[in-house]
Design an enzyme around this catalytic site. Sequence first.
Site, mmCIF file in Angstrom:
data_model
loop_
_atom_site.group_PDB
_atom_site.id
_atom_site.type_symbol
_atom_site.label_atom_id
_atom_site.label_comp_id
_atom_site.label_asym_id
_atom_site.label_seq_id
_atom_site.Cartn_x
_atom_site.Cartn_y
_atom_site.Cartn_z
ATOM 1 N N LYS A 103 5.029 -16.425 -6.879
ATOM 2 C CA LYS A 103 3.875 -17.312 -6.905
ATOM 3 C C LYS A 103 3.912 -18.294 -8.060
ATOM 4 O O LYS A 103 3.319 -19.524 -7.894
ATOM 5 C CB LYS A 103 2.523 -16.230 -7.099
ATOM 6 C CG LYS A 103 1.919 -15.653 -5.886
ATOM 7 C CD LYS A 103 0.659 -15.090 -6.391
ATOM 8 C CE LYS A 103 0.333 -14.255 -4.814
ATOM 9 N NZ LYS A 103 -1.106 -13.690 -5.298
ATOM 10 N N CYS A 130 -11.506 -7.294 -5.158
ATOM 11 C CA CYS A 130 -11.175 -8.204 -3.853
ATOM 12 C C CYS A 130 -10.298 -7.524 -2.758
ATOM 13 O O CYS A 130 -10.836 -7.883 -1.493
ATOM 14 C CB CYS A 130 -10.688 -9.643 -4.187
ATOM 15 S SG CYS A 130 -11.996 -10.408 -5.379
ATOM 16 N N CYS A 182 -6.788 6.048 2.150
ATOM 17 C CA CYS A 182 -7.667 4.942 2.110
ATOM 18 C C CYS A 182 -6.484 3.848 2.353
ATOM 19 O O CYS A 182 -5.664 3.811 2.758
ATOM 20 C CB CYS A 182 -8.233 4.971 0.821
ATOM 21 S SG CYS A 182 -7.257 5.126 -0.667
#
Length: 393
Positions: free
Chosen positions: A95, A197, A351
């Site tokens: 990134k 998020c 999860c």
Amino acid sequence: MSLPPLVEPAAELTVDEVRRYSRHLIIPDVGMAGQKRLKNAKVLCVGAGGLGSPALMYLAAAGVGTLGIIDFDVVDESNLQRQIIHGQSDVGRPKAESAAATVREINPLVEVVVHNTALTTDNVMEIFSGYDLIVDGTDNFATRYMVNDAAVLLGKPYVWGSIYRFDGQASVFWAEHGPCYRCLYPEPPPPGMVPSCAEGGVLGVLCASIGSIQVNEAIKLITGIGDPLVGRLMIYDALEMKYRDVKVRKDPECVLCGKNPTVTALLDDYEAFCGAISDEAAEAVSGSTITALELKAMQDNGENIFLVDVREPNEYEIVSIPGATLIPKGEFLNGSALERLPQDKRIVLHCKSGARSAEALAIVKNAGFSDAVHVGGGVLSWVKTVDPSLPSY
Ligand SMILES: [Zn+2]
């Protein structure tokens, strides 16, 4: 409250710079002096993600002379919905490098400093000391507290922002002139209480709403104009379309910036301070964690298991492990999930990444299901190691 400019002006602007920044120069409050201050400014953006994307792009366009970018991650397809500094062809690329390329394309006059590394207690002081101002675009509490502590210890201001679904917050923390993040949030939230998020989602455009406020505040601090967001918390509700701000006072008892500080150096371990999972969960998963591949083998061998997905229904809809029954974590917390668990099968919980299932596992084991286990790495690990044809999120 107005504050003096953070940065001294550069000696001069070149002809190219005058042309490029003319719409700034004709604003009386910015003018030549303000633009020269921007040129001389060194700003570090922590994270080239949701908030860092718009922040870096506008800081570059505004003519901030030196822009530092720190990020250790690589661009993932699921980033592109909001991290607009990266494009399709950047998937898989670091990134920091991808963001640097976009910054250079927006404004080649900016000097870009790429820190393609994780911000840690070993490097944060040295990296921060090279900048006038920090823009915090991090998405986790451990890094947030570390950024705050380093900024306070170095006497530097930073612009903080946070986003979740339709809600955003922003503030400027500068202990010399107002509160720090610890004055507002003395303690990190209990592990598992505040979803990230990645777990809860975020409306992509919210990043621009909050990221642009952060740049707005950075420009004001650098040039010394306007009323900075020091001592105020800006709260934005995108669904109601309402902005409001609340006063944040400096806490005289703050352990970091108060009258008698007890935190006078960085903590050794911010992950531990914020507790990735609670002590009960850590105890529960010890010796009771299986891999996604082991789960697959159990299924293939026809073992007598009951697989429970503790995520939310919308996550289950995106991707789920075959054979899993959805019982969201909240039903474990309120106890209603327990009566749905069969007594004659081994309970296997999962999860998204293993944090929520760890918390649920502690509850399940406490209720007497002593051979229950959870899947380390969750559905993400399943997609990665068992069935890469499934979507990740
Ligand atoms: Zn404080």
